[in-house]
Design a protein around this motif. Sequence first.
Motif, PDB file in Angstrom:
ATOM      1  N   ILE A   1       8.153 -12.942 -11.746  1.00 49.33           N
ATOM      2  CA  ILE A   1       9.284 -12.134 -11.295  1.00 49.33           C
ATOM      3  C   ILE A   1       8.865 -11.295 -10.092  1.00 49.33           C
ATOM      4  N   VAL A   2       9.683 -11.378  -9.029  1.00 46.98           N
ATOM      5  CA  VAL A   2       9.463 -10.588  -7.824  1.00 46.98           C
ATOM      6  C   VAL A   2      10.536  -9.513  -7.755  1.00 46.98           C
ATOM      7  N   ASN A   3      10.135  -8.251  -7.829  1.00 49.02           N
ATOM      8  CA  ASN A   3      11.060  -7.130  -7.712  1.00 49.02           C
ATOM      9  C   ASN A   3      11.035  -6.602  -6.284  1.00 49.02           C
ATOM     10  N   SER A   4      12.220  -6.264  -5.759  1.00 48.16           N
ATOM     11  CA  SER A   4      12.321  -5.616  -4.459  1.00 48.16           C
ATOM     12  C   SER A   4      13.370  -4.524  -4.553  1.00 48.16           C
ATOM     13  N   LYS A   5      13.665  -3.864  -3.429  1.00 47.89           N
ATOM     14  CA  LYS A   5      14.584  -2.728  -3.463  1.00 47.89           C
ATOM     15  C   LYS A   5      15.988  -3.139  -3.899  1.00 47.89           C
ATOM     16  N   ASN A   6      16.412  -4.379  -3.596  1.00 47.34           N
ATOM     17  CA  ASN A   6      17.766  -4.817  -3.924  1.00 47.34           C
ATOM     18  C   ASN A   6      17.825  -5.938  -4.943  1.00 47.34           C
TER      19      ASN A   6
ATOM     20  N   GLU B   1      13.496  -0.671   6.105  1.00 46.32           N
ATOM     21  CA  GLU B   1      14.401  -0.253   7.164  1.00 46.32           C
ATOM     22  C   GLU B   1      15.557  -1.225   7.377  1.00 46.32           C
ATOM     23  N   ASP B   2      15.521  -2.367   6.698  1.00 48.15           N
ATOM     24  CA  ASP B   2      16.625  -3.329   6.783  1.00 48.15           C
ATOM     25  C   ASP B   2      17.618  -3.060   5.666  1.00 48.15           C
ATOM     26  N   ASP B   3      18.891  -3.338   5.924  1.00 48.28           N
ATOM     27  CA  ASP B   3      19.914  -3.060   4.908  1.00 48.28           C
ATOM     28  C   ASP B   3      20.193  -4.260   4.016  1.00 48.28           C
TER      29      ASP B   3
ATOM     30  N   ASN C   1      19.280  -5.712  -8.282  1.00 44.87           N
ATOM     31  CA  ASN C   1      18.474  -4.743  -9.019  1.00 44.87           C
ATOM     32  C   ASN C   1      19.307  -3.901  -9.960  1.00 44.87           C
ATOM     33  N   SER C   2      20.609  -3.801  -9.666  1.00 44.58           N
ATOM     34  CA  SER C   2      21.486  -2.982 -10.491  1.00 44.58           C
ATOM     35  C   SER C   2      21.980  -3.718 -11.728  1.00 44.58           C
ATOM     36  N   SER C   3      21.607  -4.990 -11.864  1.00 42.05           N
ATOM     37  CA  SER C   3      22.011  -5.750 -13.042  1.00 42.05           C
ATOM     38  C   SER C   3      21.413  -5.145 -14.304  1.00 42.05           C
ATOM     39  N   ILE C   4      22.112  -5.313 -15.399  1.00 44.46           N
ATOM     40  CA  ILE C   4      21.626  -4.779 -16.669  1.00 44.46           C
ATOM     41  C   ILE C   4      20.299  -5.434 -17.027  1.00 44.46           C
ATOM     42  N   LYS C   5      19.301  -4.605 -17.271  1.00 44.91           N
ATOM     43  CA  LYS C   5      17.966  -5.117 -17.555  1.00 44.91           C
ATOM     44  C   LYS C   5      17.971  -5.993 -18.796  1.00 44.91           C
ATOM     45  N   GLY C   6      17.328  -7.141 -18.672  1.00 47.54           N
ATOM     46  CA  GLY C   6      17.218  -8.043 -19.804  1.00 47.54           C
ATOM     47  C   GLY C   6      18.266  -9.142 -19.814  1.00 47.54           C
ATOM     48  N   GLN C   7      19.380  -8.925 -19.133  1.00 46.25           N
ATOM     49  CA  GLN C   7      20.408  -9.960 -19.097  1.00 46.25           C
ATOM     50  C   GLN C   7      19.973 -11.091 -18.182  1.00 46.25           C
ATOM     51  N   GLU C   8      20.168 -12.313 -18.633  1.00 42.99           N
ATOM     52  CA  GLU C   8      19.772 -13.481 -17.851  1.00 42.99           C
ATOM     53  C   GLU C   8      20.921 -13.934 -16.953  1.00 42.99           C
TER      54      GLU C   8
ATOM     55  N   ASN D   1      24.382  -1.981  -0.566  1.00 41.67           N
ATOM     56  CA  ASN D   1      25.665  -1.353  -0.905  1.00 41.67           C
ATOM     57  C   ASN D   1      26.652  -2.333  -1.520  1.00 41.67           C
ATOM     58  N   SER D   2      26.143  -3.433  -2.110  1.00 47.67           N
ATOM     59  CA  SER D   2      27.022  -4.435  -2.721  1.00 47.67           C
ATOM     60  C   SER D   2      26.393  -4.985  -3.988  1.00 47.67           C
ATOM     61  N   GLU D   3      27.224  -5.397  -4.913  1.00 47.65           N
ATOM     62  CA  GLU D   3      26.761  -5.992  -6.165  1.00 47.65           C
ATOM     63  C   GLU D   3      26.720  -7.523  -6.078  1.00 47.65           C
ATOM     64  N   ASP D   4      27.099  -8.073  -4.925  1.00 48.71           N
ATOM     65  CA  ASP D   4      27.228  -9.519  -4.784  1.00 48.71           C
ATOM     66  C   ASP D   4      25.923 -10.152  -4.312  1.00 48.71           C
TER      67      ASP D   4
END
Length: 392
Positions: free
Chosen positions: A233-238, A255-257, A273-280, A296-299
């Motif tokens: 798993i690779v985690n990043s800011k988004n 610095e990139d959006d 990243n805002s997805s509920i943790k644990g949900q596949e 600034n988007s959930e998509d």
Amino acid sequence: MKEFNAKKIIVKYLVNEATPQETEKLLRWVGSKKNEKIFKEFVQAHQLSNIAYNSSEVQTAFDDFLRQIRTSKSKSNFRIKRFVRYFKYAAVIVGVLLSTLYLLKKENHVSPFVEMTDQVTLQLINGDKQYFNIDTDKTIKTKTGHEVAIVENGVLTYVAEPTNRKNKPLQNILKVPYGKTFNVVLSDGSSILLNSGSLLKYPNVFIKNEPREVFLEGEAFFQVTTAPNSSFIVNSKNSITKVYGTEFNVSCYSEDDKTEIVLVEGSVGVKTNSSIKGQENYQMMIPSQKASLSSNSEDVEITTVNIQKYISWKEGILTFENEKFETIQKTLERHYNVKIINNFHDINSFRYNGTFKNDSIEKILNTIKTHTNFSFQRKDEIITINNPKNPQ
């Protein structure tokens, strides 16, 4: 207590250096809602300073700290040693953390443990800090002499060794400066090539049959080995990218959006990243697809692309396809380790195409000049672009 002094004592408290008198004052000070908010903003600023902790760790430490304060019936100099693991970097940055909040207001990117240096930097979570040149062979050891990894022929390779929950792995932070790339081979054999100005947080070994997790800020090309019962798993800011044995590229500079994941081969799943943790609820990708995520988007937008544009940097090639100049400027600054001051703002929205391999930045700018007239001057590591009609 003045706000400045409060911040100073917070830092001393987190590293067990506050006196009993200072601790007593801090406990009284942080008891109010207003000061509690300041304390939380301070901890968040600490986390934002490229320490690379995820938000849940910092939030947990903060909530537990406040709970201790609210329930404590004594004003004695108690310690929160069980939470210090969340703040191991505090001891390293005591001297500069007081300026961090000020710097965060002026800059998008702050690296408190990385001084002004052109060296690749490795820091172990236990407080060790080591600098090394990519051309110098070296053995990386802890303060106790335990061998963690070796640098050989410009590659950092970690020693494979078994571990379990009782023997927790050491966390590492690898920072690559502008103007350089660097390759690291993790203990499971996965290879990661980091682009200039990138940061990677990872353990020196992975726990068997548990997810192999890393944190990236910047850009990297991943070649992940398949491990039964252990996803990568690779985690990043988004984004969160779940890997199933594959090759892919992730670009997520602070610095990139936007964050972009490009799949070369194999299979990955991507979610915000805002997805509920644990949900596949990962969106699956196939080779030659790109996933784009915005802060600034959930998509998650998935499109088919020419992957060479996104991975050519591995070979020292810069490829621009219909790119705005302001985007090209960021790439050039990272790749050549320069600062570009653009006083000719009209060109920011212009789009350009081009492929450059091992060319100087002057040649690239002169090539762009053939399409859009402007003037530029270079002094040391600063390049200034001006309107030719209004030279400065």
